[in-house]
Design a protein around this motif. Sequence first.
Motif, mmCIF file in Angstrom:
data_model
loop_
_atom_site.group_PDB
_atom_site.id
_atom_site.type_symbol
_atom_site.label_atom_id
_atom_site.label_comp_id
_atom_site.label_asym_id
_atom_site.label_seq_id
_atom_site.Cartn_x
_atom_site.Cartn_y
_atom_site.Cartn_z
ATOM 1 N N PRO A 1 0.787 -1.234 0.000
ATOM 2 C CA PRO A 1 0.000 0.000 0.000
ATOM 3 C C PRO A 1 0.816 1.281 0.000
ATOM 4 O O PRO A 1 0.249 2.366 -0.199
ATOM 5 C CB PRO A 1 -0.832 -0.124 1.292
ATOM 6 N N SER A 2 2.135 1.190 0.196
ATOM 7 C CA SER A 2 2.960 2.407 0.150
ATOM 8 C C SER A 2 3.092 2.943 -1.276
ATOM 9 O O SER A 2 3.539 4.077 -1.474
ATOM 10 C CB SER A 2 4.348 2.130 0.723
ATOM 11 N N TYR A 3 2.692 2.141 -2.264
ATOM 12 C CA TYR A 3 2.750 2.576 -3.662
ATOM 13 C C TYR A 3 1.377 3.054 -4.128
ATOM 14 O O TYR A 3 0.396 2.315 -4.038
ATOM 15 C CB TYR A 3 3.196 1.428 -4.567
ATOM 16 N N ASP A 4 1.329 4.284 -4.625
ATOM 17 C CA ASP A 4 0.109 4.780 -5.260
ATOM 18 C C ASP A 4 0.221 4.546 -6.764
ATOM 19 O O ASP A 4 1.328 4.484 -7.314
ATOM 20 C CB ASP A 4 -0.094 6.263 -4.973
ATOM 21 N N VAL A 5 -0.909 4.430 -7.441
ATOM 22 C CA VAL A 5 -0.894 4.142 -8.869
ATOM 23 C C VAL A 5 -1.537 5.286 -9.641
ATOM 24 O O VAL A 5 -2.529 5.867 -9.208
ATOM 25 C CB VAL A 5 -1.608 2.793 -9.181
ATOM 26 N N LYS A 6 -0.946 5.626 -10.767
ATOM 27 C CA LYS A 6 -1.499 6.633 -11.664
ATOM 28 C C LYS A 6 -1.221 6.204 -13.098
ATOM 29 O O LYS A 6 -0.374 5.326 -13.346
ATOM 30 C CB LYS A 6 -0.895 8.014 -11.399
ATOM 31 N N TYR B 1 3.559 3.076 -10.518
ATOM 32 C CA TYR B 1 3.384 2.871 -9.083
ATOM 33 C C TYR B 1 4.467 3.673 -8.367
ATOM 34 O O TYR B 1 5.651 3.414 -8.545
ATOM 35 C CB TYR B 1 3.488 1.382 -8.729
ATOM 36 N N ASP B 2 4.045 4.649 -7.549
ATOM 37 C CA ASP B 2 4.967 5.615 -6.967
ATOM 38 C C ASP B 2 4.944 5.526 -5.447
ATOM 39 O O ASP B 2 3.866 5.501 -4.833
ATOM 40 C CB ASP B 2 4.545 7.020 -7.418
ATOM 41 N N SER B 3 6.134 5.462 -4.849
ATOM 42 C CA SER B 3 6.254 5.481 -3.392
ATOM 43 C C SER B 3 7.223 6.591 -2.992
ATOM 44 O O SER B 3 7.771 7.299 -3.841
ATOM 45 C CB SER B 3 6.756 4.132 -2.866
ATOM 46 N N ASP B 4 7.480 6.730 -1.702
ATOM 47 C CA ASP B 4 8.406 7.761 -1.227
ATOM 48 C C ASP B 4 9.845 7.455 -1.621
ATOM 49 O O ASP B 4 10.677 8.377 -1.680
ATOM 50 C CB ASP B 4 8.322 7.884 0.303
ATOM 51 N N VAL B 5 10.157 6.195 -1.894
ATOM 52 C CA VAL B 5 11.557 5.818 -2.122
ATOM 53 C C VAL B 5 11.872 5.440 -3.570
ATOM 54 O O VAL B 5 13.033 5.464 -3.986
ATOM 55 C CB VAL B 5 11.975 4.664 -1.184
ATOM 56 N N ASP B 6 10.853 5.092 -4.357
ATOM 57 C CA ASP B 6 11.108 4.724 -5.746
ATOM 58 C C ASP B 6 9.790 4.681 -6.515
ATOM 59 O O ASP B 6 8.716 4.917 -5.954
ATOM 60 C CB ASP B 6 11.844 3.382 -5.858
#
Length: 238
Positions: free
Chosen positions: A125-130, A193-198
């Motif tokens: 869940p730390s990855y958001d998708v766009k 898929y975007d997170s704070d680290v990658d």
Amino acid sequence: MKIALIGYGKMGKTIEQIALKRGHQIVSIIDINNPEDFNSDAFRGADVAIEFTTPATAFNNYMKCFEANVPVVSGTTGWLEHITEIKEKCEKEGKTFFYASNFSIGVNIFFALNKYLAKIMNRFPSYDVKMEEVHHIHKLDAPSGTAITLAEEILENMERKDRWTLESPEKPTDIAIHAIREGEVPGIHKVTYDSDVDYITIEHHAKSREGFALGAVIAAEYACGKKGFLGMEDMLKF
């Protein structure tokens, strides 16, 4: 195989060239200037009709094909509010309809990859998708049918998302689709898929219309002689 073409723009002309190379006959071409040809013997004698027109005209074209008992292969997008009626015609009246938001074999491999990745990312869940899609300036609908298919596949496999939105998300459970119209771009689709680290990105770039046109002709070959509501998963069996 005797093929009728409905829509004779750039895609229709490319389909014609590929169909002829594969040994098929084009027995009828219907465009905006000759809709009366739906009633012609030539059209009624076609083994299948391949339809690439506009969201506003597509459903009416399908009905005319059904009236003539001609199977339909369609790549027109933006008409899906009528899809239940089309499926009922296939189920209750034995009509044949093959629909794909994108006939490219490569894009359908991309669809399979998108679904698999969504299943994995559902656990993180730390990855958001766009999403982002880019098409030529002549494309009338936004987002593209291909982008909608990609988004719906993610929704089916990711519990933390419940709908897609055009451009800006209104809440954390939305998948935002950014639609760009520029030049003569055949089609680019990107899922990130975007997170704070990658971040992780998968994308598909179409080089020309030929991949779509070839897929449509192959779909017509597959649909000929079959009944029901068909799609690329039926044909490719991923």
